[in-house]
Design a protein around this motif. Structure first.
Motif, PDB file in Angstrom:
ATOM      1  N   TRP A   1      21.629 -11.918  -0.502  1.00  0.00           N
ATOM      2  CA  TRP A   1      20.755 -12.747  -1.346  1.00  0.00           C
ATOM      3  C   TRP A   1      20.445 -14.075  -0.681  1.00  0.00           C
ATOM      4  CZ3 TRP A   1      22.224 -17.389  -3.590  1.00  0.00           C
ATOM      5  CH2 TRP A   1      23.585 -17.681  -3.595  1.00  0.00           C
ATOM      6  N   PHE A   2      21.327 -14.573   0.203  1.00  0.00           N
ATOM      7  CA  PHE A   2      21.002 -15.786   0.961  1.00  0.00           C
ATOM      8  C   PHE A   2      19.839 -15.500   1.916  1.00  0.00           C
ATOM      9  CE2 PHE A   2      25.490 -16.892   0.016  1.00  0.00           C
ATOM     10  CZ  PHE A   2      25.288 -18.167  -0.511  1.00  0.00           C
ATOM     11  N   LEU A   3      19.851 -14.318   2.519  1.00  0.00           N
ATOM     12  CA  LEU A   3      18.752 -13.932   3.408  1.00  0.00           C
ATOM     13  C   LEU A   3      17.456 -13.753   2.636  1.00  0.00           C
ATOM     14  CD1 LEU A   3      20.861 -11.551   5.578  1.00  0.00           C
ATOM     15  CD2 LEU A   3      19.558 -13.473   6.480  1.00  0.00           C
ATOM     16  N   THR A   4      17.520 -13.246   1.408  1.00  0.00           N
ATOM     17  CA  THR A   4      16.284 -13.118   0.621  1.00  0.00           C
ATOM     18  C   THR A   4      15.708 -14.491   0.329  1.00  0.00           C
ATOM     19  OG1 THR A   4      17.364 -13.035  -1.557  1.00  0.00           O
ATOM     20  CG2 THR A   4      17.002 -10.935  -0.431  1.00  0.00           C
ATOM     21  N   ASP A   5      16.559 -15.471   0.027  1.00  0.00           N
ATOM     22  CA  ASP A   5      16.072 -16.841  -0.188  1.00  0.00           C
ATOM     23  C   ASP A   5      15.464 -17.391   1.103  1.00  0.00           C
ATOM     24  OD1 ASP A   5      16.953 -16.757  -2.805  1.00  0.00           O
ATOM     25  OD2 ASP A   5      18.654 -18.099  -2.487  1.00  0.00           O
ATOM     26  N   PHE A   6      16.159 -17.187   2.214  1.00  0.00           N
ATOM     27  CA  PHE A   6      15.703 -17.668   3.525  1.00  0.00           C
ATOM     28  C   PHE A   6      14.311 -17.120   3.840  1.00  0.00           C
ATOM     29  CE2 PHE A   6      15.678 -17.083   8.218  1.00  0.00           C
ATOM     30  CZ  PHE A   6      15.990 -18.362   8.660  1.00  0.00           C
ATOM     31  N   TYR A   7      14.134 -15.800   3.710  1.00  0.00           N
ATOM     32  CA  TYR A   7      12.844 -15.199   4.061  1.00  0.00           C
ATOM     33  C   TYR A   7      11.767 -15.443   2.998  1.00  0.00           C
ATOM     34  CZ  TYR A   7      14.751 -13.391   8.302  1.00  0.00           C
ATOM     35  OH  TYR A   7      15.308 -13.306   9.557  1.00  0.00           O
ATOM     36  N   LEU A   8      12.151 -15.644   1.748  1.00  0.00           N
ATOM     37  CA  LEU A   8      11.161 -16.015   0.731  1.00  0.00           C
ATOM     38  C   LEU A   8      10.584 -17.395   1.049  1.00  0.00           C
ATOM     39  CD1 LEU A   8       9.686 -15.556  -1.989  1.00  0.00           C
ATOM     40  CD2 LEU A   8      11.593 -16.790  -3.047  1.00  0.00           C
ATOM     41  N   PHE A   9      11.454 -18.378   1.320  1.00  0.00           N
ATOM     42  CA  PHE A   9      10.964 -19.714   1.655  1.00  0.00           C
ATOM     43  C   PHE A   9      10.177 -19.695   2.965  1.00  0.00           C
ATOM     44  CE2 PHE A   9      13.867 -21.255  -1.578  1.00  0.00           C
ATOM     45  CZ  PHE A   9      13.160 -22.329  -2.110  1.00  0.00           C
ATOM     46  N   HIS A  10      10.624 -18.885   3.928  1.00  0.00           N
ATOM     47  CA  HIS A  10       9.880 -18.768   5.187  1.00  0.00           C
ATOM     48  C   HIS A  10       8.459 -18.291   4.896  1.00  0.00           C
ATOM     49  CE1 HIS A  10       8.482 -16.728   8.876  1.00  0.00           C
ATOM     50  NE2 HIS A  10       9.034 -17.792   9.456  1.00  0.00           N
ATOM     51  N   HIS A  11       8.329 -17.293   4.053  1.00  0.00           N
ATOM     52  CA  HIS A  11       7.005 -16.780   3.690  1.00  0.00           C
ATOM     53  C   HIS A  11       6.174 -17.851   2.973  1.00  0.00           C
ATOM     54  CE1 HIS A  11       3.862 -14.161   2.144  1.00  0.00           C
ATOM     55  NE2 HIS A  11       4.129 -14.639   0.943  1.00  0.00           N
ATOM     56  N   LEU A  12       6.778 -18.542   2.021  1.00  0.00           N
ATOM     57  CA  LEU A  12       6.048 -19.548   1.243  1.00  0.00           C
ATOM     58  C   LEU A  12       5.523 -20.692   2.112  1.00  0.00           C
ATOM     59  CD1 LEU A  12       8.313 -19.848  -1.934  1.00  0.00           C
ATOM     60  CD2 LEU A  12       6.047 -18.790  -1.776  1.00  0.00           C
ATOM     61  N   PHE A  13       6.290 -21.083   3.137  1.00  0.00           N
ATOM     62  CA  PHE A  13       5.924 -22.242   3.941  1.00  0.00           C
ATOM     63  C   PHE A  13       5.215 -21.893   5.248  1.00  0.00           C
ATOM     64  CE2 PHE A  13       9.756 -24.387   1.797  1.00  0.00           C
ATOM     65  CZ  PHE A  13       8.967 -24.858   0.763  1.00  0.00           C
ATOM     66  N   SER A  14       5.029 -20.606   5.551  1.00  0.00           N
ATOM     67  CA  SER A  14       4.390 -20.207   6.804  1.00  0.00           C
ATOM     68  C   SER A  14       2.879 -20.135   6.649  1.00  0.00           C
ATOM     69  CB  SER A  14       4.900 -18.838   7.253  1.00  0.00           C
ATOM     70  OG  SER A  14       6.234 -18.920   7.662  1.00  0.00           O
ATOM     71  N   HIS A  15       2.195 -20.300   7.781  1.00  0.00           N
ATOM     72  CA  HIS A  15       0.747 -20.139   7.793  1.00  0.00           C
ATOM     73  C   HIS A  15       0.405 -18.646   7.690  1.00  0.00           C
ATOM     74  CE1 HIS A  15      -0.172 -24.184   9.941  1.00  0.00           C
ATOM     75  NE2 HIS A  15       0.576 -24.332   8.869  1.00  0.00           N
ATOM     76  N   VAL A  16      -0.747 -18.365   7.119  1.00  0.00           N
ATOM     77  CA  VAL A  16      -1.160 -16.970   6.943  1.00  0.00           C
ATOM     78  C   VAL A  16      -1.546 -16.335   8.273  1.00  0.00           C
ATOM     79  CG1 VAL A  16      -2.831 -15.457   5.794  1.00  0.00           C
ATOM     80  CG2 VAL A  16      -1.921 -17.444   4.584  1.00  0.00           C
ATOM     81  N   HIS A  17      -2.244 -17.091   9.125  1.00  0.00           N
ATOM     82  CA  HIS A  17      -2.701 -16.557  10.410  1.00  0.00           C
ATOM     83  C   HIS A  17      -2.201 -17.452  11.528  1.00  0.00           C
ATOM     84  CE1 HIS A  17      -5.290 -13.862   8.211  1.00  0.00           C
ATOM     85  NE2 HIS A  17      -5.804 -14.883   7.562  1.00  0.00           N
ATOM     86  N   GLY A  18      -1.618 -16.859  12.541  1.00  0.00           N
ATOM     87  CA  GLY A  18      -1.183 -17.609  13.707  1.00  0.00           C
ATOM     88  C   GLY A  18       0.176 -18.267  13.542  1.00  0.00           C
TER      89      GLY A  18
END
Length: 181
Positions: free
Chosen positions: A64-81
């Motif tokens: 569940w720590f990894l799910t939080d990590f990758y959820l925030f990564h997705h939320l804060f990442s650019h869509v392209h590039g």
């Protein structure tokens, strides 16, 4: 989780975006129910300290720590590039995790969930160029040195620094782990 706003804590002396000073927030922290606003002048340093030793990173264990990590990564990442000014550090390769566990889902196991790591999401993680997989033995030291470097750069460029720490923490050594802003 209750929402705490700056107005609800009179002694907080919140800093305005254009008129305040950062020293007003020194030593204060609070939990929040929503992620911080991340603009183009924000640097991010994130670390996930969970390892897969003895299958501990499995979705039904500390995953569940990894799910939080990758959820925030997705939320804060650019869509392209690539996503600039963000460094996400972990000791577990997302591709290996997907091979072993197939997927990680964020949310209530008895309710609505969102897949945050699986074979379909791996290309976006690679595209961001912001996830660094490090040996377990080096993760803490590399996180500290990266944090120092990014803090210096943020100060030099008058930017904000958002630090995200995902892990249990060690009360005797490191104190509690919180999301810091």
């Amino acid at each position: 989780m209750a929402r705490i706003t700056p107005e609800s804590i009179p002694e907080l002396k919140a800093v305005g975006r254009t008129t305040g000073t950062p020293s007003d927030l020194e030593g204060l922290s609070f939990q929040t129910a929503c992620p911080p606003d991340v603009g183009p002048r924000t640097r991010i340093v994130a670390v996930c300290g969970i390892t897969d030793e003895a299958d501990a990173a499995g979705p039904n264990r500390d995953g569940w720590f990894l799910t939080d990590f990758y959820l925030f990564h997705h939320l804060f990442s650019h869509v392209h590039g690539p996503t600039p000014n963000q460094i996400w550090m972990t000791s577990e390769d997302p591709e290996r995790l997907v091979l072993k566990y197939k997927e990680y889902a964020h949310g209530d196991p008895r309710g609505e969930r969102r897949i945050v790591l699986d074979k379909h999401i791996l290309p976006a993680i690679r595209q961001s160029s912001s996830v660094r997989v490090l040996p377990r033995s080096d993760l803490l030291q590399r996180f500290i040195s990266t944090l120092k470097e990014q803090s210096r750069l943020a100060k030099e460029n008058s930017e904000h620094l958002l630090v995200l720490i995902f892990g249990h923490g060690d009360m005797d050594t490191f104190g509690e782990c919180h999301i810091l802003y």
